[in-house]
Design a protein around this motif. Sequence first.
Motif, PDB file in Angstrom:
ATOM      1  N   LEU A 148      80.342  71.665  34.655  1.00 56.34           N
ATOM      2  CA  LEU A 148      79.528  71.209  33.995  1.00 56.34           C
ATOM      3  C   LEU A 148      79.712  71.008  32.379  1.00 56.34           C
ATOM      4  CD1 LEU A 148      76.472  69.818  33.860  1.00 56.34           C
ATOM      5  CD2 LEU A 148      75.581  71.881  33.627  1.00 56.34           C
ATOM      6  N   GLU A 149      80.351  71.999  31.964  1.00 56.75           N
ATOM      7  CA  GLU A 149      80.831  71.858  30.490  1.00 56.75           C
ATOM      8  C   GLU A 149      81.793  70.861  30.172  1.00 56.75           C
ATOM      9  OE1 GLU A 149      82.075  75.700  29.131  1.00 56.75           O
ATOM     10  OE2 GLU A 149      80.283  76.817  29.616  1.00 56.75           O
ATOM     11  N   ARG A 150      82.649  70.708  31.088  1.00 61.10           N
ATOM     12  CA  ARG A 150      83.739  69.670  31.191  1.00 61.10           C
ATOM     13  C   ARG A 150      83.395  68.267  31.224  1.00 61.10           C
ATOM     14  NH1 ARG A 150      87.812  70.753  35.158  1.00 61.10           N
ATOM     15  NH2 ARG A 150      86.332  71.983  35.968  1.00 61.10           N
ATOM     16  N   SER A 151      81.983  68.186  31.778  1.00 62.06           N
ATOM     17  CA  SER A 151      81.532  66.587  31.890  1.00 62.06           C
ATOM     18  C   SER A 151      80.487  66.230  31.088  1.00 62.06           C
ATOM     19  CB  SER A 151      80.840  66.579  33.627  1.00 62.06           C
ATOM     20  OG  SER A 151      80.029  67.342  33.501  1.00 62.06           O
ATOM     21  N   ILE A 152      80.151  67.164  29.842  1.00 67.20           N
ATOM     22  CA  ILE A 152      79.264  66.717  28.987  1.00 67.20           C
ATOM     23  C   ILE A 152      79.801  66.756  27.638  1.00 67.20           C
ATOM     24  CG2 ILE A 152      77.443  67.598  27.809  1.00 67.20           C
ATOM     25  CD1 ILE A 152      76.587  66.913  30.372  1.00 67.20           C
ATOM     26  N   ARG A 153      79.599  65.786  26.746  1.00 69.14           N
ATOM     27  CA  ARG A 153      80.001  65.595  25.408  1.00 69.14           C
ATOM     28  C   ARG A 153      78.855  65.318  24.481  1.00 69.14           C
ATOM     29  NH1 ARG A 153      83.057  59.958  24.094  1.00 69.14           N
ATOM     30  NH2 ARG A 153      81.538  58.703  25.537  1.00 69.14           N
ATOM     31  N   SER A 154      79.062  65.276  23.085  1.00 70.84           N
ATOM     32  CA  SER A 154      78.041  65.081  22.362  1.00 70.84           C
ATOM     33  C   SER A 154      78.088  63.768  21.582  1.00 70.84           C
ATOM     34  CB  SER A 154      77.756  66.099  21.191  1.00 70.84           C
ATOM     35  OG  SER A 154      79.263  66.201  20.581  1.00 70.84           O
ATOM     36  N   CYS A 155      77.170  62.983  21.688  1.00 75.17           N
ATOM     37  CA  CYS A 155      77.019  61.819  20.924  1.00 75.17           C
ATOM     38  C   CYS A 155      77.181  61.851  19.600  1.00 75.17           C
ATOM     39  CB  CYS A 155      75.533  60.846  21.183  1.00 75.17           C
ATOM     40  SG  CYS A 155      75.352  59.670  20.257  1.00 75.17           S
ATOM     41  N   PRO A 156      78.147  60.838  18.840  1.00 71.45           N
ATOM     42  CA  PRO A 156      78.419  60.887  17.409  1.00 71.45           C
ATOM     43  C   PRO A 156      77.241  60.448  16.693  1.00 71.45           C
ATOM     44  CG  PRO A 156      79.551  59.310  18.550  1.00 71.45           C
ATOM     45  CD  PRO A 156      79.042  59.949  19.907  1.00 71.45           C
ATOM     46  N   ALA A 212      73.209  64.338  20.842  1.00 69.49           N
ATOM     47  CA  ALA A 212      72.688  64.549  21.909  1.00 69.49           C
ATOM     48  C   ALA A 212      73.781  65.010  22.993  1.00 69.49           C
ATOM     49  CB  ALA A 212      71.566  63.581  22.416  1.00 69.49           C
ATOM     50  N   GLU A 213      73.674  65.717  24.144  1.00 69.04           N
ATOM     51  CA  GLU A 213      74.750  65.571  25.180  1.00 69.04           C
ATOM     52  C   GLU A 213      74.411  64.529  26.139  1.00 69.04           C
ATOM     53  OE1 GLU A 213      73.452  69.404  26.976  1.00 69.04           O
ATOM     54  OE2 GLU A 213      74.675  70.622  25.400  1.00 69.04           O
ATOM     55  N   HIS A 220      69.752  58.562  24.715  1.00 65.23           N
ATOM     56  CA  HIS A 220      68.914  58.859  23.486  1.00 65.23           C
ATOM     57  C   HIS A 220      68.696  58.081  22.052  1.00 65.23           C
ATOM     58  CE1 HIS A 220      68.855  62.860  25.813  1.00 65.23           C
ATOM     59  NE2 HIS A 220      69.985  62.763  25.840  1.00 65.23           N
ATOM     60  N   CYS A 221      69.828  57.567  21.731  1.00 69.84           N
ATOM     61  CA  CYS A 221      69.860  56.660  20.431  1.00 69.84           C
ATOM     62  C   CYS A 221      70.197  55.288  20.902  1.00 69.84           C
ATOM     63  CB  CYS A 221      70.537  57.503  19.242  1.00 69.84           C
ATOM     64  SG  CYS A 221      72.366  57.184  19.897  1.00 69.84           S
TER      65      CYS A 221
END
Length: 57
Positions: free
Chosen positions: A24-32, A36-37, A47-48
């Motif tokens: 799960l940690e490897r499949s999520i990144r943050s939006c620049p 948001a994840e 989100h944006c």
Amino acid sequence: MSRARHAEARQGFRLFRRRKDDLLERSIRSCPGCDAEVHVFADVCRHCGGELEVFAA
């Protein structure tokens, strides 16, 4: 073997070891844009609405 003894025997036993780097940690990144994840393969932030680049490793 009774259910209680079977549960006791399985309590300390794991069929597969848990990886230190969770999937799960490897499949999520943050939006620049909004931080948001988001999923790593997402091309638009939900989100944006900002465009995301998909990187090949």
